[in-house]
Design a protein around this motif. Structure first.
Motif, PDB file in Angstrom:
ATOM      1  N   ASP A  33      15.215  49.445  -7.421  1.00 18.29           N
ATOM      2  CA  ASP A  33      14.313  50.438  -8.158  1.00 18.29           C
ATOM      3  C   ASP A  33      15.161  51.737  -7.518  1.00 18.29           C
ATOM      4  O   ASP A  33      14.954  52.155  -6.955  1.00 18.29           O
ATOM      5  N   SER A  34      15.231  52.360  -9.132  1.00 18.55           N
ATOM      6  CA  SER A  34      15.854  54.317  -8.978  1.00 18.55           C
ATOM      7  C   SER A  34      17.170  54.043  -8.338  1.00 18.55           C
ATOM      8  O   SER A  34      17.822  55.313  -7.904  1.00 18.55           O
ATOM      9  N   THR A  35      17.382  53.544  -7.537  1.00 19.19           N
ATOM     10  CA  THR A  35      18.815  52.938  -6.961  1.00 19.19           C
ATOM     11  C   THR A  35      20.410  52.366  -7.547  1.00 19.19           C
ATOM     12  O   THR A  35      20.904  53.398  -7.732  1.00 19.19           O
ATOM     13  N   THR A  36      19.825  51.205  -7.787  1.00 19.96           N
ATOM     14  CA  THR A  36      20.827  50.637  -8.382  1.00 19.96           C
ATOM     15  C   THR A  36      20.146  49.961 -10.169  1.00 19.96           C
ATOM     16  O   THR A  36      21.546  50.025 -10.553  1.00 19.96           O
ATOM     17  N   MET A  37      19.351  50.618  -9.817  1.00 19.81           N
ATOM     18  CA  MET A  37      19.130  50.217 -11.689  1.00 19.81           C
ATOM     19  C   MET A  37      17.427  50.685 -12.014  1.00 19.81           C
ATOM     20  O   MET A  37      17.034  51.698 -10.881  1.00 19.81           O
ATOM     21  N   GLN A  38      17.726  51.380 -13.300  1.00 19.03           N
ATOM     22  CA  GLN A  38      17.060  52.365 -13.769  1.00 19.03           C
ATOM     23  C   GLN A  38      15.025  51.403 -13.268  1.00 19.03           C
ATOM     24  O   GLN A  38      15.882  49.838 -13.717  1.00 19.03           O
ATOM     25  N   SER A  39      14.785  51.913 -12.694  1.00 24.95           N
ATOM     26  CA  SER A  39      12.755  51.669 -12.636  1.00 24.95           C
ATOM     27  C   SER A  39      12.420  50.373 -13.139  1.00 24.95           C
ATOM     28  O   SER A  39      12.653  50.823 -14.536  1.00 24.95           O
ATOM     29  N   SER A 136      18.789  59.016  -7.559  1.00 20.39           N
ATOM     30  CA  SER A 136      17.238  57.781  -8.888  1.00 20.39           C
ATOM     31  C   SER A 136      18.471  58.097  -9.502  1.00 20.39           C
ATOM     32  O   SER A 136      19.315  59.064 -10.229  1.00 20.39           O
ATOM     33  N   ILE A 137      18.876  56.907  -9.442  1.00 18.47           N
ATOM     34  CA  ILE A 137      19.785  56.416 -10.427  1.00 18.47           C
ATOM     35  C   ILE A 137      19.372  56.877 -11.852  1.00 18.47           C
ATOM     36  O   ILE A 137      20.442  56.997 -13.361  1.00 18.47           O
ATOM     37  N   ASN A 138      18.582  57.128 -12.371  1.00 19.36           N
ATOM     38  CA  ASN A 138      17.416  58.049 -13.710  1.00 19.36           C
ATOM     39  C   ASN A 138      16.970  59.189 -13.940  1.00 19.36           C
ATOM     40  O   ASN A 138      16.758  59.853 -13.172  1.00 19.36           O
ATOM     41  N   LYS A 139      18.236  59.413 -13.940  1.00 23.75           N
ATOM     42  CA  LYS A 139      18.323  60.991 -14.098  1.00 23.75           C
ATOM     43  C   LYS A 139      16.707  61.707 -15.149  1.00 23.75           C
ATOM     44  O   LYS A 139      16.928  62.980 -15.560  1.00 23.75           O
ATOM     45  N   ASN A 140      16.446  60.403 -16.121  1.00 24.53           N
ATOM     46  CA  ASN A 140      15.720  61.047 -17.114  1.00 24.53           C
ATOM     47  C   ASN A 140      13.379  60.436 -16.468  1.00 24.53           C
ATOM     48  O   ASN A 140      12.892  59.718 -17.612  1.00 24.53           O
ATOM     49  N   GLU A 141      13.461  61.076 -15.069  1.00 23.51           N
ATOM     50  CA  GLU A 141      12.145  60.567 -14.439  1.00 23.51           C
ATOM     51  C   GLU A 141      11.365  61.137 -15.168  1.00 23.51           C
ATOM     52  O   GLU A 141      11.565  62.680 -15.613  1.00 23.51           O
ATOM     53  N   ASN A 142      10.211  61.019 -14.933  1.00 26.00           N
ATOM     54  CA  ASN A 142       9.144  61.602 -15.597  1.00 26.00           C
ATOM     55  C   ASN A 142       8.859  62.362 -14.241  1.00 26.00           C
ATOM     56  O   ASN A 142       9.198  62.715 -13.654  1.00 26.00           O
ATOM     57  N   VAL A 143       7.956  63.304 -14.994  1.00 24.70           N
ATOM     58  CA  VAL A 143       7.609  65.043 -14.655  1.00 24.70           C
ATOM     59  C   VAL A 143       6.673  64.683 -12.957  1.00 24.70           C
ATOM     60  O   VAL A 143       7.288  64.707 -11.925  1.00 24.70           O
ATOM     61  N   ALA A 144       6.097  63.587 -13.085  1.00 27.22           N
ATOM     62  CA  ALA A 144       5.123  63.246 -11.727  1.00 27.22           C
ATOM     63  C   ALA A 144       6.181  62.250 -11.147  1.00 27.22           C
ATOM     64  O   ALA A 144       6.210  62.550  -9.350  1.00 27.22           O
ATOM     65  N   THR A 145       7.135  61.694 -11.290  1.00 29.43           N
ATOM     66  CA  THR A 145       7.654  60.978 -10.487  1.00 29.43           C
ATOM     67  C   THR A 145       8.905  61.362  -9.633  1.00 29.43           C
ATOM     68  O   THR A 145       8.883  61.787  -8.693  1.00 29.43           O
ATOM     69  N   LYS A 146       9.331  62.942 -10.399  1.00 31.13           N
ATOM     70  CA  LYS A 146      10.140  64.060  -9.503  1.00 31.13           C
ATOM     71  C   LYS A 146       9.593  65.055  -8.819  1.00 31.13           C
ATOM     72  O   LYS A 146      10.481  64.847  -7.772  1.00 31.13           O
ATOM     73  N   MET A 147       8.438  65.197  -8.466  1.00 29.56           N
ATOM     74  CA  MET A 147       7.441  65.990  -7.647  1.00 29.56           C
ATOM     75  C   MET A 147       6.929  64.774  -6.541  1.00 29.56           C
ATOM     76  O   MET A 147       7.054  65.691  -5.616  1.00 29.56           O
ATOM     77  N   VAL A 148       6.562  63.579  -6.693  1.00 32.39           N
ATOM     78  CA  VAL A 148       6.562  62.804  -5.754  1.00 32.39           C
ATOM     79  C   VAL A 148       7.855  62.798  -4.447  1.00 32.39           C
ATOM     80  O   VAL A 148       7.969  62.720  -3.351  1.00 32.39           O
ATOM     81  N   ARG A 149       8.874  62.744  -5.437  1.00 35.86           N
ATOM     82  CA  ARG A 149      10.877  62.742  -4.890  1.00 35.86           C
ATOM     83  C   ARG A 149      10.545  64.182  -4.110  1.00 35.86           C
ATOM     84  O   ARG A 149      11.227  64.009  -2.603  1.00 35.86           O
ATOM     85  N   PHE A 150      10.658  65.037  -4.996  1.00 36.95           N
ATOM     86  CA  PHE A 150      10.658  65.947  -4.141  1.00 36.95           C
ATOM     87  C   PHE A 150       9.498  66.476  -2.690  1.00 36.95           C
ATOM     88  O   PHE A 150      10.204  66.688  -1.561  1.00 36.95           O
ATOM     89  N   ILE A 151       8.391  65.935  -2.570  1.00 39.41           N
ATOM     90  CA  ILE A 151       7.567  65.873  -1.821  1.00 39.41           C
ATOM     91  C   ILE A 151       7.923  64.613  -1.560  1.00 39.41           C
ATOM     92  O   ILE A 151       7.899  66.019   0.269  1.00 39.41           O
ATOM     93  N   GLU A 152       7.965  64.000  -1.170  1.00 34.28           N
ATOM     94  CA  GLU A 152       9.124  62.446   0.540  1.00 34.28           C
ATOM     95  C   GLU A 152      10.067  63.479   0.582  1.00 34.28           C
ATOM     96  O   GLU A 152      10.153  62.946   2.078  1.00 34.28           O
TER      97      GLU A 152
END
Length: 159
Positions: A33-39, A136-152
């Protein structure tokens, strides 16, 4: 242990066979999920399936996911371009080490590719493999997921 990938790329499409040959890689273990396919879609994009094709003749490839939802995994398996290992419990390295042992390879001949430092990159480090962090392979992720990625990603040691 330094939590820093060997390579940090925009997405899987930046990975090339030559890059992996230069790294001494013989096997590629990829997150789902998010690496090889949209989650949570259960479907591989045409572009991703074409990307897989260029590696299949020179490298062992498998998908390793923490997901353990049987219906979802069955759907993924219908179109998966390689073997899928599910319920992997990343970052625990047991599944990765078992795969490597079954391939009769040295861990340094294996690369873990994933979008999460605290699961994918950490499991690779614990298993002694090389690692590639991708966006992420998904360029249209929601804001919450983008924030988690940034923090991680703040956990990645820059030196």
């Amino acid at each position: 242990m330094i939590l820093r990938p060997d390579k940090n790329l925009r997405d899987i499409y930046e990975i090339t066979p030559q890059m992996l040959h230069d790294m001494g890689i013989k096997a590629i273990l990829l997150d789902l999920d998010s690496t090889t396919m949209q989650s949570k879609t259960g479907v591989f994009a045409k572009e991703t399936l074409e990307w897989f094709e260029q590696f299949k003749k020179d490298f062992y490839m498998a998908i390793v996911t923490n997901n353990n939802k049987q219906e979802y995994i069955e759907q993924v398996n219908l179109s998966a371009p390689c073997k899928v290992y599910w319920g992997a419990c990343k970052p625990l390295p047991n599944t990765i080490k078992s795969i490597i042992k079954g391939l009769f390879m040295n861990s340094k001949e294996v690369v873990i590719v994933g979008d999460r430092p605290l699961t994918d990159i950490l499991v690779g480090k614990l298993a002694g493999t090389k690692t590639i962090l991708v966006g992420s392979i998904n360029k249209n992720e929601n804001v919450a997921t983008k924030m988690v990625r940034f923090i991680e990603r703040l956990t990645i040691c820059p030196f």
